[in-house]
Design a protein around this motif. Structure first.
Motif, mmCIF file in Angstrom:
data_model
loop_
_atom_site.group_PDB
_atom_site.id
_atom_site.type_symbol
_atom_site.label_atom_id
_atom_site.label_comp_id
_atom_site.label_asym_id
_atom_site.label_seq_id
_atom_site.Cartn_x
_atom_site.Cartn_y
_atom_site.Cartn_z
ATOM 1 N N ALA A 154 -81.151 39.535 -63.802
ATOM 2 C CA ALA A 154 -81.382 37.542 -63.272
ATOM 3 C C ALA A 154 -80.028 36.956 -62.930
ATOM 4 O O ALA A 154 -79.032 37.670 -62.327
ATOM 5 C CB ALA A 154 -80.599 38.156 -65.216
ATOM 6 N N THR B 200 -79.568 30.198 -66.795
ATOM 7 C CA THR B 200 -79.720 31.826 -66.958
ATOM 8 C C THR B 200 -81.276 31.679 -66.531
ATOM 9 O O THR B 200 -81.968 31.249 -66.771
ATOM 10 C CB THR B 200 -79.043 33.155 -68.043
ATOM 11 O OG1 THR B 200 -80.198 32.161 -69.167
ATOM 12 C CG2 THR B 200 -78.391 32.817 -68.690
ATOM 13 N N THR B 201 -81.221 32.688 -65.040
ATOM 14 C CA THR B 201 -82.884 32.885 -64.607
ATOM 15 C C THR B 201 -83.020 34.418 -64.908
ATOM 16 O O THR B 201 -81.981 35.464 -64.748
ATOM 17 C CB THR B 201 -83.102 32.525 -63.333
ATOM 18 O OG1 THR B 201 -82.410 31.570 -63.163
ATOM 19 C CG2 THR B 201 -84.129 32.945 -62.845
ATOM 20 N N SER B 202 -83.990 34.706 -65.954
ATOM 21 C CA SER B 202 -83.989 36.022 -66.478
ATOM 22 C C SER B 202 -84.259 36.819 -65.195
ATOM 23 O O SER B 202 -85.342 36.600 -64.004
ATOM 24 C CB SER B 202 -85.401 36.399 -67.583
ATOM 25 O OG SER B 202 -86.921 35.789 -66.683
ATOM 26 N N GLY B 203 -84.232 37.834 -65.584
ATOM 27 C CA GLY B 203 -84.683 39.461 -64.455
ATOM 28 C C GLY B 203 -85.835 39.758 -64.242
ATOM 29 O O GLY B 203 -86.956 39.136 -65.328
ATOM 30 N N GLU B 204 -86.789 40.141 -63.091
ATOM 31 C CA GLU B 204 -88.329 40.756 -63.506
ATOM 32 C C GLU B 204 -88.007 41.836 -62.517
ATOM 33 O O GLU B 204 -87.586 42.014 -61.265
ATOM 34 C CB GLU B 204 -88.615 39.340 -62.004
ATOM 35 C CG GLU B 204 -90.175 39.268 -62.284
ATOM 36 C CD GLU B 204 -90.876 38.200 -61.641
ATOM 37 O OE1 GLU B 204 -91.913 38.256 -61.037
ATOM 38 O OE2 GLU B 204 -90.988 37.051 -61.638
ATOM 39 N N VAL C 63 -76.707 34.331 -63.705
ATOM 40 C CA VAL C 63 -76.481 32.707 -64.382
ATOM 41 C C VAL C 63 -75.291 32.693 -63.749
ATOM 42 O O VAL C 63 -74.623 32.409 -63.088
ATOM 43 C CB VAL C 63 -75.061 34.470 -65.721
ATOM 44 C CG1 VAL C 63 -74.602 32.312 -66.367
ATOM 45 C CG2 VAL C 63 -75.745 34.812 -66.188
#
Length: 188
Positions: free
Chosen positions: A147, A37-41, A149
């Motif tokens: 984000a 997962t790449t977190s949202g910003e 996934v």
């Protein structure tokens, strides 16, 4: 008289079987799951409000303002005074042309013109609304990256093993035929 009979005895063949069932084994390793997962910003940039006060018209009414503004007012005022002076002289000339009417003598026409010519106003007009207040706000700049996934699944094939059972086939009893002759009493 009785006839002697021939006896035939038959034994059937017997086939014996010894069998064990086979074994089947199926196993399947669990799938491997990899989740990334790449977190949202969220980025919010806000701006300060801008507050401006313009007092130039108030200072122009109080002190005359800048030199260039004062000169513009004097120039436009002199032009207006000049036009008013010409209009007054034309009116006086028209009155003098009618000298035969009572009250249009030179003394009466030019004798009443004792007011001095005024100098144009160097200050701006005075008003309660001479100060401009301006308040400006700007919307914040909002940037959003959602984000993500990533799911990767690696499956494994089932592992199948089969062990054969045994099968043993044999003759338990052979087939046979037996002939039994009759007893014969022969008396001679």
């Amino acid at each position: 008289m009785l006839q002697p009979l021939l006896q035939i005895r038959q034994t059937a063949a017997l086939i014996g079987m010894d069998a064990d069932s086979g074994n089947l084994s199926i196993t399947q390793p669990k799938a491997e799951v990899n989740i990334t997962t790449t977190s949202g910003e969220l980025a919010v940039q806000s701006f300060r409000p801008e507050f401006t006060i313009d007092q130039s018209r108030a200072w122009a009414a109080f002190t005359g303002g800048s030199m260039s503004d004062m000169n513009k007012r004097i120039y436009s005022g002199i032009q207006q005074l000049y036009l008013q002076g010409i209009a007054r002289k034309v009116e006086q000339g028209n009155q003098m042309a009618q000298f035969f009417k009572p009250g249009n003598t030179i003394a009466e026409v030019y004798g009443t013109d004792t007011e001095p010519n005024s100098f144009p106003e160097t200050r701006g007009p005075a008003s309660y609304d001479n100060v401009d207040i301006h308040f400006e706000t700007r919307d914040p700049r909002i940037e959003f990256r959602p984000a993500t996934v990533s799911i990767q699944v690696e499956t494994h094939r089932p592992e199948i093993e089969y062990t054969r059972g045994k099968l043993n086939i044999y003759m338990q009893q052979y087939a046979s035929i037996q002939f039994i002759p009759p007893k014969v009493n022969v008396q001679l």
